[in-house]
Design an enzyme around this catalytic site. Sequence first.
Site, mmCIF file in Angstrom:
data_model
loop_
_atom_site.group_PDB
_atom_site.id
_atom_site.type_symbol
_atom_site.label_atom_id
_atom_site.label_comp_id
_atom_site.label_asym_id
_atom_site.label_seq_id
_atom_site.Cartn_x
_atom_site.Cartn_y
_atom_site.Cartn_z
ATOM 1 N N HIS A 1 0.825 -1.214 0.000
ATOM 2 C CA HIS A 1 0.000 0.000 0.000
ATOM 3 C C HIS A 1 0.862 1.268 0.000
ATOM 4 O O HIS A 1 0.476 2.285 -0.569
ATOM 5 C CB HIS A 1 -0.989 -0.042 1.173
ATOM 6 C CG HIS A 1 -1.975 -1.175 1.031
ATOM 7 N ND1 HIS A 1 -2.502 -1.865 2.094
ATOM 8 C CD2 HIS A 1 -2.509 -1.752 -0.080
ATOM 9 C CE1 HIS A 1 -3.325 -2.807 1.639
ATOM 10 N NE2 HIS A 1 -3.336 -2.760 0.333
ATOM 11 N N HIS B 1 -7.532 -7.987 -8.154
ATOM 12 C CA HIS B 1 -7.832 -8.852 -7.004
ATOM 13 C C HIS B 1 -8.075 -7.921 -5.806
ATOM 14 O O HIS B 1 -7.150 -7.625 -5.043
ATOM 15 C CB HIS B 1 -6.668 -9.798 -6.731
ATOM 16 C CG HIS B 1 -6.432 -10.784 -7.831
ATOM 17 N ND1 HIS B 1 -5.912 -10.424 -9.047
ATOM 18 C CD2 HIS B 1 -6.676 -12.121 -7.893
ATOM 19 C CE1 HIS B 1 -5.837 -11.503 -9.823
ATOM 20 N NE2 HIS B 1 -6.301 -12.543 -9.149
ATOM 21 N N SER C 1 -6.671 -2.034 -0.785
ATOM 22 C CA SER C 1 -6.346 -1.303 -2.019
ATOM 23 C C SER C 1 -7.565 -0.617 -2.654
ATOM 24 O O SER C 1 -7.436 0.520 -3.130
ATOM 25 C CB SER C 1 -5.641 -2.213 -3.026
ATOM 26 O OG SER C 1 -6.365 -3.396 -3.249
ATOM 27 N N GLU D 1 -13.381 -8.850 -7.972
ATOM 28 C CA GLU D 1 -13.290 -9.721 -6.796
ATOM 29 C C GLU D 1 -14.215 -10.907 -7.025
ATOM 30 O O GLU D 1 -15.378 -10.734 -7.375
ATOM 31 C CB GLU D 1 -13.672 -8.950 -5.515
ATOM 32 C CG GLU D 1 -13.739 -9.797 -4.265
ATOM 33 C CD GLU D 1 -12.467 -10.614 -3.972
ATOM 34 O OE1 GLU D 1 -11.361 -10.054 -3.976
ATOM 35 O OE2 GLU D 1 -12.598 -11.838 -3.779
ATOM 36 N N ASP E 1 -13.378 -12.839 -12.999
ATOM 37 C CA ASP E 1 -11.966 -13.203 -12.898
ATOM 38 C C ASP E 1 -11.112 -11.999 -13.320
ATOM 39 O O ASP E 1 -11.198 -11.543 -14.468
ATOM 40 C CB ASP E 1 -11.719 -14.408 -13.831
ATOM 41 C CG ASP E 1 -10.251 -14.795 -13.891
ATOM 42 O OD1 ASP E 1 -9.458 -14.271 -13.086
ATOM 43 O OD2 ASP E 1 -9.903 -15.609 -14.762
ATOM 44 N N GLY E 2 -10.311 -11.489 -12.402
ATOM 45 C CA GLY E 2 -9.507 -10.301 -12.695
ATOM 46 C C GLY E 2 -8.447 -10.553 -13.751
ATOM 47 O O GLY E 2 -8.098 -9.647 -14.509
ATOM 48 N N ASP F 1 -2.827 -8.346 -7.555
ATOM 49 C CA ASP F 1 -2.481 -8.761 -6.190
ATOM 50 C C ASP F 1 -3.174 -10.070 -5.812
ATOM 51 O O ASP F 1 -3.969 -10.114 -4.871
ATOM 52 C CB ASP F 1 -2.898 -7.617 -5.227
ATOM 53 C CG ASP F 1 -2.579 -7.924 -3.784
ATOM 54 O OD1 ASP F 1 -1.663 -8.724 -3.522
ATOM 55 O OD2 ASP F 1 -3.272 -7.357 -2.904
HETATM 56 N N1 SAM Z 1 -5.661 -6.132 -3.178
HETATM 57 C C1 SAM Z 1 -6.239 -6.307 -1.851
HETATM 58 C C2 SAM Z 1 -5.650 -5.266 -0.922
HETATM 59 O O1 SAM Z 1 -4.481 -4.883 -1.092
HETATM 60 O O2 SAM Z 1 -6.368 -4.786 -0.041
HETATM 61 C C3 SAM Z 1 -6.017 -7.696 -1.313
HETATM 62 C C4 SAM Z 1 -6.376 -8.795 -2.286
HETATM 63 S S1 SAM Z 1 -6.166 -10.438 -1.704
HETATM 64 C C5 SAM Z 1 -4.443 -10.629 -1.620
HETATM 65 C C6 SAM Z 1 -6.593 -11.382 -3.132
HETATM 66 C C7 SAM Z 1 -8.078 -11.368 -3.451
HETATM 67 O O3 SAM Z 1 -8.278 -11.901 -4.760
HETATM 68 C C8 SAM Z 1 -8.926 -12.239 -2.526
HETATM 69 O O4 SAM Z 1 -9.937 -11.449 -1.968
HETATM 70 C C9 SAM Z 1 -9.527 -13.315 -3.442
HETATM 71 O O5 SAM Z 1 -10.857 -13.663 -3.102
HETATM 72 C C10 SAM Z 1 -9.501 -12.618 -4.793
HETATM 73 N N2 SAM Z 1 -9.418 -13.510 -5.956
HETATM 74 C C11 SAM Z 1 -8.878 -14.746 -6.062
HETATM 75 N N3 SAM Z 1 -8.874 -15.147 -7.347
HETATM 76 C C12 SAM Z 1 -9.405 -14.125 -8.073
HETATM 77 C C13 SAM Z 1 -9.625 -13.912 -9.468
HETATM 78 N N4 SAM Z 1 -9.275 -14.851 -10.366
HETATM 79 N N5 SAM Z 1 -10.167 -12.752 -9.864
HETATM 80 C C14 SAM Z 1 -10.507 -11.793 -8.952
HETATM 81 N N6 SAM Z 1 -10.322 -11.935 -7.627
HETATM 82 C C15 SAM Z 1 -9.775 -13.093 -7.194
#
Ligand code: SAM
Length: 293
Positions: free
Chosen positions: A19, A42, A103, A121, A150-151, A171
């Site tokens: 961050h 993500h 984030s 997400e 899916d991101g 992320d």
């Molecule tokens: N970026 C966030 C932050 O800094 O506050 C933290 C994100 S966390 C490390 C990863 C997130 O990605 C989780 O909430 C998970 O549910 C989500 N996730 C997992 N696979 C994903 C995908 N293919 N597309 C989007 N989100 C996904």
Amino acid sequence: MFSYRHVFHAGNHADVLKHMILLECIELLQQKAGGLMFLDSHAGAGLYDLSTGYATVSDESVEGIFKLLKHEVSSLPPTIKNYLDRIHSWNNDPKQISVYPGSPSLLLESLRPQDKLRLFELHPTDFPILNDEIKSLNTTKLDIQVLMQDGFSGLKAFLPPPSRRGLILMDPSYEDKSDYFKVLTALEEGLKRFATGVYIIWYPCLSRNDALELPNKLIKLCSRSEKTPPLSWLRAELRVKDINDDSGLTASGMFIINPPWKLKEALNESLPLLSDILAQQGHGNHLLESSED
Ligand code: SAM
């Protein structure tokens, strides 16, 4: 597939690194007035209460944001100070914090009227939390979309942004080991469409092969083909524990493609101090290298 929830890790040393660098990149990019597209592939749940519930199970924030907060603010370099100011701004009590912005919240708070935000997400529990959170925070009706998609594959629909200026945060949790491969393919696809974007990739420093190899594969990706000029990159890692310590994540890194001008200078000033402050049993160190070295 959905065992990972970021609330268990919110405010830990990896979040501090991620961050702090994210905010510095935003600040440097926003020195120009042109509109920016922020993409968070993500996003997580958006906002975390560190004082109760799941965040207190392993209390990772104690060795992260709370350790940093104990440090005398006036003696900190601007990059760390700005990060702490932003965390404080989400909390009413200047002496202590309980709310930790993820984030999406930091990106939303940074939005100017000319900027846009796209958040991905997939988690069935975290998506509605994020969606409600963003709805309640977006009081001035900024251009924001929250997508339960899916991101990795969803990013490309927004690239290149109409303004041709953008920051993409990738992320993933890497709990699903295919994430190491998906990061590379999503980036390859993204760079084909938008080679001048600023791409920020978080990664864990683990002793397994796919994790060890990721930074070098990212560097290789930046050299691209003979027909295309190489892309600039910056790699920043923060270690806070002995490499052989098996009690959780010991180090993490951020890989930035097309890093904003002056980012390296800012991190050169802040990373050594950050690793000193967050070191556990004296095991703090950092790495900072770039395509210019
Ligand atoms: N970026 C966030 C932050 O800094 O506050 C933290 C994100 S966390 C490390 C990863 C997130 O990605 C989780 O909430 C998970 O549910 C989500 N996730 C997992 N696979 C994903 C995908 N293919 N597309 C989007 N989100 C996904």
